[in-house]
Design an enzyme around this catalytic site. Structure first.
Site, PDB file in Angstrom:
ATOM      1  N   CYS A  73      25.510 -22.273  12.308  1.00 38.30           N
ATOM      2  CA  CYS A  73      25.992 -21.343  12.843  1.00 38.30           C
ATOM      3  C   CYS A  73      27.557 -20.992  12.577  1.00 38.30           C
ATOM      4  O   CYS A  73      28.157 -22.049  12.453  1.00 38.30           O
ATOM      5  CB  CYS A  73      25.792 -21.125  14.381  1.00 38.30           C
ATOM      6  SG  CYS A  73      26.055 -19.415  15.007  1.00 38.30           S
TER       7      CYS A  73
ATOM      8  N   LYS B 195      30.972 -20.694  13.288  1.00 41.05           N
ATOM      9  CA  LYS B 195      31.904 -21.530  13.141  1.00 41.05           C
ATOM     10  C   LYS B 195      31.887 -23.154  12.824  1.00 41.05           C
ATOM     11  O   LYS B 195      32.977 -23.691  12.704  1.00 41.05           O
ATOM     12  CB  LYS B 195      32.690 -21.516  14.568  1.00 41.05           C
ATOM     13  CG  LYS B 195      32.910 -19.959  15.018  1.00 41.05           C
ATOM     14  CD  LYS B 195      33.495 -19.187  13.928  1.00 41.05           C
ATOM     15  CE  LYS B 195      33.907 -17.674  14.320  1.00 41.05           C
ATOM     16  NZ  LYS B 195      32.463 -16.999  14.327  1.00 41.05           N
TER      17      LYS B 195
ATOM     18  N   CYS C  75      21.414 -16.602  11.061  1.00 39.44           N
ATOM     19  CA  CYS C  75      20.905 -15.230  10.547  1.00 39.44           C
ATOM     20  C   CYS C  75      20.467 -14.940   9.428  1.00 39.44           C
ATOM     21  O   CYS C  75      20.733 -15.740   8.555  1.00 39.44           O
ATOM     22  CB  CYS C  75      22.314 -14.069  11.217  1.00 39.44           C
ATOM     23  SG  CYS C  75      22.875 -14.374  12.800  1.00 39.44           S
TER      24      CYS C  75
ATOM     25  N   SER D  85      32.075  -9.257  12.820  1.00 37.33           N
ATOM     26  CA  SER D  85      30.880  -9.933  12.390  1.00 37.33           C
ATOM     27  C   SER D  85      30.488  -9.746  10.981  1.00 37.33           C
ATOM     28  O   SER D  85      31.006  -8.650  10.309  1.00 37.33           O
ATOM     29  CB  SER D  85      29.479  -9.473  13.218  1.00 37.33           C
ATOM     30  OG  SER D  85      28.310  -9.874  12.515  1.00 37.33           O
TER      31      SER D  85
END
Length: 534
Positions: A98, A100, A170, A446
């Site tokens: 994910c 970071k 994602c 984002s």
């Protein structure tokens, strides 16, 4: 602990996992960390695992919790660095996923400069809803549509249940997968392994074990992380990000990695690479295809091979398996013309990320134009002092076509934490204003953001940047081709407003948020923590 003392004489490898049970993004990392350890053991090393935190950008979007996201990058990097110093590992494998976690691991490796390999745990599959592929981006934009009465709550709830069907990052080319492309281009991961989907357990396990064996070899060779984090590698990574229409967060993170590695690198140097690199991958949110489609079409290896053909990358850069970047990709698939394009007939002819300067952004700002056809906009400002206030304005119908939404006090120090504005941009898209409204903010976006959206405005409002004194009705002009972001005010008027400005009280005065606010640098420098002088 069950360790044969004899094995303590060989390479001792720290295996850093960013597993967390709070989101699907990193759920397979325990298993991958175990496979890394198997690879280390098979190569006669000793693996010692440990864990860091991770923050879900999606679950925290539109809430105060999003302030923790960018701050977590520093905490993750710090925790890896501290473990290395405490336990004196000979080498490291970092299992990341994910958003970071990838830059955080790279920042830590740049600091400690130990032999290291990254393992990316892979993207999730697309969801399937009403005969079409969907991702978390569709959910956020559907939220905006539901707010304006353009979609029923029942349909929104149904979409949400289908959008994220399994483990992995994602499914679109958002920040996480942007950074997966970056680590392939850096050469600090086995090129091509990153975007293997997370649910292809056998292949991901093989990739993890391969990384474990490779790090032992790197220890024996004395090859350390900064070999893969030098200037040419970072510029290669920027080219890969630009060529795939990647997230503006990639620029922020590359600046931070360069800082930690002691590599002189500026915002303009990165965006110059982006401006001369064509977009050759048709990926959501800029295009049609998702991460699993990209992987099937050859993925990063295919993009690297094509970029090398046109001289957009340095093919002599090393990779962790001992080959050059050119050698590691010389058998990659050729562009299929559908997901990956040729340089002669690119998906889009110009780079995706541009820097804008002007009296609103003397230190620069970033705009990503691969997800919009617009290059200019001039309109009246509608000013909000927080993300929530802007969202309320959009939802209440107080925003109209032609407006320039200004969201301030959301920068690295002002937030603190430089929240992503996905809830705002998704509301704008959902309200049908995506091609008629511009957002200007000292926050960030984002990777799922679409439209003409300008972020990373520096200096930020909380530190007296010009954005702090913009008023409702001021005319703001954005021109991507000229590289400008200006408020149409006389210099004297702007100076008088700034002279009368007073900083708002901080949102936090104790704890990690207060410390971050005090130490964080400008977004134009990567929003890294700078210890006070002396």
């Amino acid at each position: 602990m069950g360790i044969d003392p004899v094995r303590l004489g060989g390479p001792i490898i720290g295996v850093a996992s960013t597993w967390t049970g709070t989101m699907p993004c990193n759920l397979n990392q325990r298993e991958l960390a175990d496979r890394v350890s198997e690879g280390v053991s098979a190569a006669n090393g000793l693996a010692l695992g440990f864990n860091t935190i991770a923050v879900s950008d999606n679950q925290s979007q539109g809430t105060p919790g999003m302030r923790a996201s960018l701050i977590s990058r520093e905490v993750i990097a710090d925790s890896i660095e501290l473990m290395v110093h405490a336990h004196d590992f000979d080498g490291l494998v970092c299992v990341v996923g994910c958003d970071k976690t990838v830059p955080a691991a790279l920042m830590a490796l740049a600091r400690v400069d130990k032999p290291a390999v990254l393992v990316y745990n892979g993207p999730m599959r697309a969801g399937r809803w009403r005969e079409r592929d969907v991702t978390i981006q569709d959910v956020w934009e559907a939220v905006g549509a539901e707010e304006r009465g353009l979609m029923s709550r029942e349909d929104l709830d149904e979409l949400e249940r289908f959008a994220c069907p399994g483990v992995g990052t994602c499914a679109g080319h958002f920040t996480a997968n942007t950074m997966a492309v970056a680590i392939d281009c850096l050469g600090i991961a086995c090129v091509g392994d990153a975007l293997v989907p997370a649910d292809e357990h056998a292949l991901k396990g093989e990739a993890a074990a391969r990384a474990g064996a490779l790090v032992v070899r790197l220890v024996e060779q004395g090859t350390t992380a900064r070999r893969f984090l030098d200037r040419r590698a970072l510029l290669n990574a920027m080219a890969g990000i630009a060529a795939t229409g990647g997230s503006t967060n990639g620029v922020l993170h590359l600046l931070a990695i360069a800082h930690e590695a002691g590599v002189p690198l500026t915002l303009e140097e990165l965006t110059d690479v982006a401006s001369r690199t064509p977009v050759i991958a048709d990926l959501a949110p800029s295009g049609r295809w998702l991460a699993e489609d990209f992987h099937r079409a050859g993925g990063t290896r295919a993009v690297i091979r094509e970029l090398l053909r046109g001289g957009h990358l340095d093919g002599e850069s090393p990779t962790v398996d001992g080959r050059t970047l050119a050698d590691a990709t010389n058998d990659a698939p050729l562009p299929d013309g559908e997901v990956v394009y040729t340089l002669e007939e690119p998906f889009k002819p110009t780079g995706a990320v541009h820097v804008l300067r002007g009296n609103l952004a003397p230190e620069g700002s970033l705009v990503k134009v691969s997800a919009t056809s617009r290059r200019t906009h001039r309109g009246r400002a509608r000013v909000f002092d927080s993300e929530e206030a802007c969202c309320d304005g959009v939802r209440a119908g107080r925003v109209t076509a032609g407006d320039v939404l200004v969201v301030r006090y959301e920068g690295p120090a002002g937030g603190p934490g430089m929240r992503e504005m996905l809830s705002v941009t998704a509301s704008v898209i959902g309200a049908g204003l995506g091609e008629s409204v511009v957002l200007v903010t000292d926050g960030r976006f984002s990777g799922a953001t679409r439209g003409l959206m300008v972020g990373h405005v520096a200096p930020e409002a909380a530190r007296g940047g010009p954005l702090a004194v913009v008023r409702d009705g001021d005319v703001i002009a954005v021109d991507v081709d000229d590289g400008t972001l200006v408020v149409e005010l006389e210099e004297r008027e702007l100076a008088e407003r700034l002279a009368g400005w007073r900083s708002p009280p901080p949102r936090y005065d104790v704890g990690v948020f207060a410390r971050y606010r005090a130490l964080v640098s400008s977004a134009s420098e990567g929003a890294v923590l700078i210890p006070p002088a002396g």
